[in-house]
Motif scaffolding. Structure first.
Motif, PDB file in Angstrom:
ATOM      1  N   ASN A   1      -6.867  -2.991  -3.572  1.00 27.45           N
ATOM      2  CA  ASN A   1      -6.242  -3.228  -4.958  1.00 27.45           C
ATOM      3  C   ASN A   1      -6.003  -1.841  -5.995  1.00 27.45           C
ATOM      4  O   ASN A   1      -6.500  -1.544  -6.892  1.00 27.45           O
ATOM      5  CB  ASN A   1      -7.307  -4.059  -5.919  1.00 27.45           C
TER       6      ASN A   1
ATOM      7  N   THR B   1      -6.056  -5.218   2.551  1.00 30.72           N
ATOM      8  CA  THR B   1      -5.421  -5.182   1.059  1.00 30.72           C
ATOM      9  C   THR B   1      -6.431  -4.504   0.134  1.00 30.72           C
ATOM     10  O   THR B   1      -7.596  -4.638   0.067  1.00 30.72           O
ATOM     11  CB  THR B   1      -4.963  -6.627   0.490  1.00 30.72           C
TER      12      THR B   1
ATOM     13  N   ASN C   1       1.340  -5.287  -7.205  1.00 27.31           N
ATOM     14  CA  ASN C   1       0.540  -3.800  -7.499  1.00 27.31           C
ATOM     15  C   ASN C   1      -0.649  -3.685  -6.677  1.00 27.31           C
ATOM     16  O   ASN C   1      -1.552  -2.678  -7.115  1.00 27.31           O
ATOM     17  CB  ASN C   1       0.017  -4.085  -9.002  1.00 27.31           C
ATOM     18  N   ASP C   2      -0.784  -4.437  -5.525  1.00 26.43           N
ATOM     19  CA  ASP C   2      -1.793  -3.918  -4.420  1.00 26.43           C
ATOM     20  C   ASP C   2      -1.295  -3.228  -3.356  1.00 26.43           C
ATOM     21  O   ASP C   2       0.005  -3.251  -3.294  1.00 26.43           O
ATOM     22  CB  ASP C   2      -2.751  -4.800  -4.265  1.00 26.43           C
ATOM     23  N   SER C   3      -1.971  -2.870  -2.403  1.00 26.28           N
ATOM     24  CA  SER C   3      -1.345  -2.418  -1.334  1.00 26.28           C
ATOM     25  C   SER C   3      -2.085  -2.921  -0.041  1.00 26.28           C
ATOM     26  O   SER C   3      -3.306  -2.766   0.228  1.00 26.28           O
ATOM     27  CB  SER C   3      -1.718  -0.733  -1.115  1.00 26.28           C
TER      28      SER C   3
ATOM     29  N   THR D   1       5.826  -3.577   1.981  1.00 23.01           N
ATOM     30  CA  THR D   1       6.699  -3.264   0.951  1.00 23.01           C
ATOM     31  C   THR D   1       7.685  -4.227   0.632  1.00 23.01           C
ATOM     32  O   THR D   1       8.514  -4.175   0.009  1.00 23.01           O
ATOM     33  CB  THR D   1       7.296  -1.948   1.210  1.00 23.01           C
TER      34      THR D   1
ATOM     35  N   SER E   1      -2.061   0.310  -6.366  1.00 26.85           N
ATOM     36  CA  SER E   1      -0.754   0.406  -6.215  1.00 26.85           C
ATOM     37  C   SER E   1      -0.425   1.620  -5.225  1.00 26.85           C
ATOM     38  O   SER E   1      -0.548   2.431  -5.382  1.00 26.85           O
ATOM     39  CB  SER E   1      -0.199   0.660  -7.427  1.00 26.85           C
ATOM     40  N   LYS E   2       0.424   1.006  -4.425  1.00 25.59           N
ATOM     41  CA  LYS E   2       1.001   2.129  -3.338  1.00 25.59           C
ATOM     42  C   LYS E   2       1.964   3.026  -3.853  1.00 25.59           C
ATOM     43  O   LYS E   2       2.247   4.235  -3.519  1.00 25.59           O
ATOM     44  CB  LYS E   2       1.765   1.411  -2.116  1.00 25.59           C
ATOM     45  N   ASP E   3       2.525   2.859  -5.245  1.00 25.33           N
ATOM     46  CA  ASP E   3       3.107   3.459  -5.946  1.00 25.33           C
ATOM     47  C   ASP E   3       2.579   4.623  -6.545  1.00 25.33           C
ATOM     48  O   ASP E   3       3.316   5.559  -7.131  1.00 25.33           O
ATOM     49  CB  ASP E   3       4.035   2.635  -6.969  1.00 25.33           C
ATOM     50  N   ASN E   4       1.024   4.625  -6.838  1.00 25.70           N
ATOM     51  CA  ASN E   4       0.273   5.510  -7.569  1.00 25.70           C
ATOM     52  C   ASN E   4      -0.299   6.154  -6.623  1.00 25.70           C
ATOM     53  O   ASN E   4      -1.141   7.271  -7.333  1.00 25.70           O
ATOM     54  CB  ASN E   4      -0.346   4.896  -8.575  1.00 25.70           C
TER      55      ASN E   4
END
Length: 457
Positions: A428, A426, A384-386, A379, A430-433
């Motif tokens: 592609n 990694t 926008n990837d994780s 973090t 988002s960890k936020d979604n």
């Protein structure tokens, strides 16, 4: 960009994954195929034997915790000696180790005199050096009760509550003892559930004091009836109770991190429940494992709760609709209605289906690698990837790892990608979604329980 809805069967080519070891993910072991050993175990679970076990347990008239311990035909003493002898008989020539686990319970609200509490424990040691110290426990409680929880002499057949669960565990032990597993399986008939979860509580507390690696625990309590109190028959599903965030006054660092990242639905018990549902429904066709996102029913409890209190992942199996006229009731007939927990109200074919789900889940867990340790999501950058990292598993047959994910509103995993034998990748997405998990996969396609990645700054 419009939000993507990801179906589990369509994800392999939708998202690119990269790792420090390879530019593209290698071919994955087949994680969807049936394991022949598990199919054999499930097929061998016998309703006829389960019926015989239940009838024998009922024949002891009462199995109240403070009932007679000297008779060979009635009371809890005769019941536990029979359970042990039966497990020793069916485990002869195998690695199954059967013993009593005993302690003295002092006087308490439901114990009127110091009483010996005896669990019957059958252990099937694991055969892989890297996994044999990892334990999976399955239990049913063999004690019974009447309306008055202190009535130690009145007839209390306890056919459903919980001869059904005890019989299922005995059948699993006898069938599975003939097979080999990487991890260790522990089959327990526990005592004094009705007096306050005393038998399971003693074993769980001792396990924590010994720092045993109990990677998962199931209790089977009231799995004997498919008929509701209004006459409806539902023999195609079982409830599986799974705790999220524990209701404690103070949060551990692990729980605090779950809450801080919205991972209340990613507790170790919920992760275990996802695995049980997937494997149980794979091997027992047409039968649904209905995960209930509560630790148990309202104001009630079971033998998984002491394991939860010790920080272990633990779940409860229970039939979909309980009939309370056949639970905790003195035997009687009023206005033509029969009360009491009698064998005539047990559906052994249904009980056998629940036992098959248990056996499939236990076998898959004990054949698979352990859940990856140290899973984290980076973090430290606004991207926008994780990127996920984890520690390498100790098992020698690990083929690699896969990442699983789901929408934040979804209960179960919706997508997955095998990323090879690496410890960082990694995705592609988002960890936020999305919520992510990391699973270990062995060369035969056995998959571990998922590990929830904590934030890494």
């Amino acid at each position: 960009m419009p939000r993507l809805r990801i179906a589990a069967g369509l994800v392999a080519g939708l998202f690119a994954a990269s790792s420090h070891a390879a530019s593209s993910a290698p071919a994955a072991p087949d994680v969807t195929r049936h394991q022949a050993q598990i199919d054999k175990i499930v097929a061998e679970i016998s309703p006829k034997r389960i019926d015989a076990y239940i009838r024998k347990l009922v024949s002891f008239e009462t199995r109240h915790t403070m009932s007679d311990t000297t008779s060979e035909t009635t009371g809890i003493g005769a019941a536990r000696r029979w359970i042990r002898s039966e497990l020793e008989r069916c485990g002869a020539g195998t690695s199954l180790q059967v013993s009593f686990d005993s302690h003295i319970a002092p006087v308490s609200a439901r114990i009127s005199r110091p009483t010996e509490i005896v669990n019957v424990v059958a252990t099937l040691p694991g055969t892989q050096d890297a996994s044999k110290d990892r334990l999976y426990v399955v239990s049913g409680h063999y004690d019974s009760r009447n309306t008055d929880v202190m009535d130690a002499s009145g007839k209390a057949p306890g056919a459903n509550d919980d001869a059904s669960g005890t019989a299922a565990v005995m059948e699993m032990a006898c069938v599975m003892a003939k097979y080999k597993f990487d991890a260790t399986l522990v089959f327990m008939a526990v005592a004094a559930e009705e007096q306050g979860l005393l038998g399971a509580g003693h074993w769980a507390k001792t396990a924590r004091e010994k720092n045993l690696n109990v990677a998962g625990m199931f209790t089977n309590d009231i799995i004997g009836s498919s008929r509701a109190d209004d006459g409806r028959v539902d023999n195609k599903q079982v409830r599986l109770f799974a705790q999220g965030v524990p209701a404690t006054k103070e949060m551990s660092d692990t729980v605090r991190q779950l809450v801080a990242t919205g991972g209340e639905n990613d507790s170790i018990s919920r992760q275990l429940a996802r695995h049980v549902k997937e494997q149980g429904e794979r091997y027992v066709k047409g039968f649904k494992v209905n995960v209930i996102q509560r630790h148990d029913r309202y104001l009630r409890g079971g033998d998984h709760m002491p394991f939860l209190e010790q920080g272990y992942a633990a779940l409860r199996f229970t039939e979909p609709n309980e009939d309370f006229s056949h639970q905790h009731q003195n035997l009687r007939t009023e206005n033509g209605k029969v009360y009491g927990d009698l064998i005539e109200f047990v559906d052994v074919d249904y009980t056998a289906k629940v036992a098959k789900v248990n056996a499939a889940a236990l076998a898959s867990l004990a054949l698979a690698p352990s859940a990856p340790q140290g899973a984290k999501v980076r973090t430290d950058k606004l991207v926008n990837d994780s990127t996920l990292v984890w520690q390498a598993n100790p098992e020698p047959d690990v083929a690699g790892y896969r990442i699983v994910w789901r929408d934040t509103t979804a209960a179960g995993w919706q997508g997955s990608k095998f990323v090879g034998n690496v410890t960082e990748t990694t995705i592609n997405m988002s960890k936020d979604n999305y919520f992510f998990g990391v699973q270990a996969v062995d060369k035969d396609g056995n998959v571990s329980v998922a590990s929830y990645p904590a934030p890494l700054r």
